[in-house]
Design a protein around this motif. Structure first.
Motif, PDB file in Angstrom:
ATOM      1  N   MET A 169       0.830  -1.213   0.000  1.00 35.18           N
ATOM      2  CA  MET A 169       0.000   0.000   0.000  1.00 35.18           C
ATOM      3  C   MET A 169       0.863   1.261   0.000  1.00 35.18           C
ATOM      4  O   MET A 169       0.558   2.246  -0.675  1.00 35.18           O
ATOM      5  CB  MET A 169      -0.937  -0.004   1.216  1.00 35.18           C
ATOM      6  CG  MET A 169      -2.030  -1.050   1.149  1.00 35.18           C
ATOM      7  SD  MET A 169      -3.147  -0.848  -0.267  1.00 35.18           S
ATOM      8  CE  MET A 169      -4.039   0.638   0.212  1.00 35.18           C
ATOM      9  N   GLU A 170       1.969   1.230   0.764  1.00 36.53           N
ATOM     10  CA  GLU A 170       2.855   2.390   0.819  1.00 36.53           C
ATOM     11  C   GLU A 170       3.579   2.615  -0.510  1.00 36.53           C
ATOM     12  O   GLU A 170       3.817   3.754  -0.906  1.00 36.53           O
ATOM     13  CB  GLU A 170       3.883   2.218   1.946  1.00 36.53           C
ATOM     14  CG  GLU A 170       3.302   2.422   3.337  1.00 36.53           C
ATOM     15  CD  GLU A 170       4.363   2.317   4.426  1.00 36.53           C
ATOM     16  OE1 GLU A 170       5.480   1.840   4.136  1.00 36.53           O
ATOM     17  OE2 GLU A 170       4.071   2.722   5.564  1.00 36.53           O
ATOM     18  N   ALA A 197       2.502   1.652  -3.533  1.00 38.35           N
ATOM     19  CA  ALA A 197       1.600   1.673  -4.692  1.00 38.35           C
ATOM     20  C   ALA A 197       1.698   2.947  -5.534  1.00 38.35           C
ATOM     21  O   ALA A 197       1.714   2.885  -6.765  1.00 38.35           O
ATOM     22  CB  ALA A 197       0.163   1.437  -4.239  1.00 38.35           C
ATOM     23  N   GLU A 198       1.775   4.106  -4.875  1.00 40.06           N
ATOM     24  CA  GLU A 198       1.779   5.373  -5.637  1.00 40.06           C
ATOM     25  C   GLU A 198       3.047   5.565  -6.468  1.00 40.06           C
ATOM     26  O   GLU A 198       3.094   6.406  -7.361  1.00 40.06           O
ATOM     27  CB  GLU A 198       1.599   6.558  -4.689  1.00 40.06           C
ATOM     28  CG  GLU A 198       2.696   6.709  -3.659  1.00 40.06           C
ATOM     29  CD  GLU A 198       2.392   7.838  -2.674  1.00 40.06           C
ATOM     30  OE1 GLU A 198       2.700   8.996  -2.998  1.00 40.06           O
ATOM     31  OE2 GLU A 198       1.842   7.536  -1.596  1.00 40.06           O
ATOM     32  N   ASP A 220       3.703   1.093 -11.228  1.00 37.45           N
ATOM     33  CA  ASP A 220       2.708   0.828 -12.273  1.00 37.45           C
ATOM     34  C   ASP A 220       2.230  -0.622 -12.199  1.00 37.45           C
ATOM     35  O   ASP A 220       1.128  -0.931 -12.630  1.00 37.45           O
ATOM     36  CB  ASP A 220       3.319   1.066 -13.665  1.00 37.45           C
ATOM     37  CG  ASP A 220       3.872   2.477 -13.822  1.00 37.45           C
ATOM     38  OD1 ASP A 220       3.116   3.436 -13.581  1.00 37.45           O
ATOM     39  OD2 ASP A 220       5.075   2.617 -14.155  1.00 37.45           O
ATOM     40  N   ALA A 227      -7.467  -3.303  -3.399  1.00 37.42           N
ATOM     41  CA  ALA A 227      -7.145  -1.951  -2.907  1.00 37.42           C
ATOM     42  C   ALA A 227      -6.041  -1.308  -3.745  1.00 37.42           C
ATOM     43  O   ALA A 227      -6.100  -0.115  -4.063  1.00 37.42           O
ATOM     44  CB  ALA A 227      -6.716  -2.026  -1.439  1.00 37.42           C
ATOM     45  N   VAL A 228      -5.049  -2.086  -4.110  1.00 38.86           N
ATOM     46  CA  VAL A 228      -3.935  -1.571  -4.927  1.00 38.86           C
ATOM     47  C   VAL A 228      -4.422  -1.232  -6.339  1.00 38.86           C
ATOM     48  O   VAL A 228      -4.015  -0.232  -6.928  1.00 38.86           O
ATOM     49  CB  VAL A 228      -2.789  -2.620  -4.964  1.00 38.86           C
ATOM     50  CG1 VAL A 228      -1.787  -2.300  -6.048  1.00 38.86           C
ATOM     51  CG2 VAL A 228      -2.080  -2.686  -3.615  1.00 38.86           C
ATOM     52  N   GLN A 229      -5.307  -2.060  -6.870  1.00 39.07           N
ATOM     53  CA  GLN A 229      -5.873  -1.795  -8.198  1.00 39.07           C
ATOM     54  C   GLN A 229      -6.659  -0.487  -8.216  1.00 39.07           C
ATOM     55  O   GLN A 229      -6.636   0.246  -9.211  1.00 39.07           O
ATOM     56  CB  GLN A 229      -6.773  -2.962  -8.629  1.00 39.07           C
ATOM     57  CG  GLN A 229      -5.998  -4.222  -8.990  1.00 39.07           C
ATOM     58  CD  GLN A 229      -6.899  -5.435  -9.137  1.00 39.07           C
ATOM     59  OE1 GLN A 229      -7.954  -5.529  -8.494  1.00 39.07           O
ATOM     60  NE2 GLN A 229      -6.490  -6.386  -9.965  1.00 39.07           N
ATOM     61  N   ARG A 230      -7.342  -0.177  -7.098  1.00 41.50           N
ATOM     62  CA  ARG A 230      -8.094   1.086  -7.018  1.00 41.50           C
ATOM     63  C   ARG A 230      -7.166   2.300  -7.095  1.00 41.50           C
ATOM     64  O   ARG A 230      -7.600   3.401  -7.428  1.00 41.50           O
ATOM     65  CB  ARG A 230      -8.916   1.139  -5.728  1.00 41.50           C
ATOM     66  CG  ARG A 230     -10.166   0.270  -5.762  1.00 41.50           C
ATOM     67  CD  ARG A 230     -11.177   0.690  -4.704  1.00 41.50           C
ATOM     68  NE  ARG A 230     -10.638   0.566  -3.360  1.00 41.50           N
ATOM     69  CZ  ARG A 230     -10.801  -0.503  -2.576  1.00 41.50           C
ATOM     70  NH1 ARG A 230     -11.483  -1.544  -3.031  1.00 41.50           N
ATOM     71  NH2 ARG A 230     -10.296  -0.541  -1.364  1.00 41.50           N
ATOM     72  N   LYS A 231      -5.897   2.084  -6.781  1.00 38.68           N
ATOM     73  CA  LYS A 231      -4.899   3.153  -6.884  1.00 38.68           C
ATOM     74  C   LYS A 231      -4.287   3.231  -8.280  1.00 38.68           C
ATOM     75  O   LYS A 231      -3.344   3.975  -8.519  1.00 38.68           O
ATOM     76  CB  LYS A 231      -3.793   2.926  -5.841  1.00 38.68           C
ATOM     77  CG  LYS A 231      -4.247   3.102  -4.397  1.00 38.68           C
ATOM     78  CD  LYS A 231      -3.104   2.770  -3.441  1.00 38.68           C
ATOM     79  CE  LYS A 231      -3.500   3.027  -1.992  1.00 38.68           C
ATOM     80  NZ  LYS A 231      -3.552   4.465  -1.659  1.00 38.68           N
ATOM     81  N   GLY A 232      -4.804   2.398  -9.189  1.00 40.85           N
ATOM     82  CA  GLY A 232      -4.343   2.446 -10.573  1.00 40.85           C
ATOM     83  C   GLY A 232      -3.144   1.569 -10.878  1.00 40.85           C
ATOM     84  O   GLY A 232      -2.504   1.719 -11.924  1.00 40.85           O
ATOM     85  N   VAL A 233      -2.839   0.647  -9.976  1.00 39.65           N
ATOM     86  CA  VAL A 233      -1.680  -0.238 -10.164  1.00 39.65           C
ATOM     87  C   VAL A 233      -2.157  -1.594 -10.680  1.00 39.65           C
ATOM     88  O   VAL A 233      -3.112  -2.167 -10.155  1.00 39.65           O
ATOM     89  CB  VAL A 233      -0.909  -0.418  -8.833  1.00 39.65           C
ATOM     90  CG1 VAL A 233       0.288  -1.350  -9.029  1.00 39.65           C
ATOM     91  CG2 VAL A 233      -0.450   0.934  -8.296  1.00 39.65           C
TER      92      VAL A 233
END
Length: 205
Positions: free
Chosen positions: A104-105, A107-108, A111, A128-134
């Motif tokens: 999670m940390e 992810a930003e 890719d 959750a990671v996919q929701r961040k666009g990863v």
């Protein structure tokens, strides 16, 4: 450019060891790193494992030492020992929380996350990671009976990579015997491909 895709590996050590063992080959961690360095910009390669702290010698320590010095970020914690209802000695060593927090940390800054685990508990993390666009790839196997990957995790992933299809790229060359590495460092007889030495009968999630 696709070759500049920022990638991070998250390796559930005990799970990957059990999966490779079920498929009958040993992981060459040097080749594994090189394989994913060739697929994009490898930002980080995390390896998670629990260690039995009070043992004078643990068969996994040579592997941990090698990974630490050769491009992996190793995350460990002590195992907890207990006796189950049948009086059998068990060792509890779950690294799910540590892996999830790091993913999670990170992810930003990524890719693409490649998760080496078939544990269904990671399904919500993947979501959750996919929701961040990863984008998330899961590496495990469904060629064994029973399958090593949980169906819900496989469905959630953007891509499922069967470990058996990576064996020619990241497996240890059977002709490369441990004796060769022994000449270099006797106490690390198998170098990058040293067996992790997990006892799946003792490890509990």
């Amino acid at each position: 450019m696709a070759d500049q895709e920022r990638i991070a590996l998250f390796i559930d050590g005990a799970n990957l060891y059990a999966t490779a063992k079920s498929l009958g080959f040993d992981i060459d961690y040097k080749r594994l790193l090189k394989e994913f360095q060739n697929r994009g910009k490898l930002v980080r390669a995390f390896y998670y494992t629990a260690l039995v702290e009070d043992q004078e010698y643990s068969s996994i320590r040579p592997l941990i030492d090698w990974l630490d010095y050769n491009g992996y970020s190793v995350v460990t914690k002590p195992t907890k020992e207990f006796v189950d209802s049948l009086g059998r000695r068990k060792v509890k060593g779950n690294m799910d929380i540590e892996l999830a927090v790091d993913a999670m940390e990170m992810a930003e800054h990524l890719d693409h996350i490649v998760l080496f685990s078939g544990d269904g508990d990671f399904r919500s993390l993947v979501e959750a990671v996919q929701r961040k666009g990863v984008r998330v790839s899961v590496v495990s196997t469904n060629t064994t009976q029973p399958a090593m990957v949980a169906d819900e995790l496989r469905r959630q992933a953007d891509e499922f990579i069967d470990l058996i299809h990576l064996s020619s790229k990241i497996g240890r060359d059977p002709n490369e015997r441990p004796e060769r590495a022994q000449k270099f460092h006797p106490e690390r007889r198998q170098g990058a491909t040293v067996s992790a030495g997990y006892d799946e009968d003792m490890l509990e999630d």
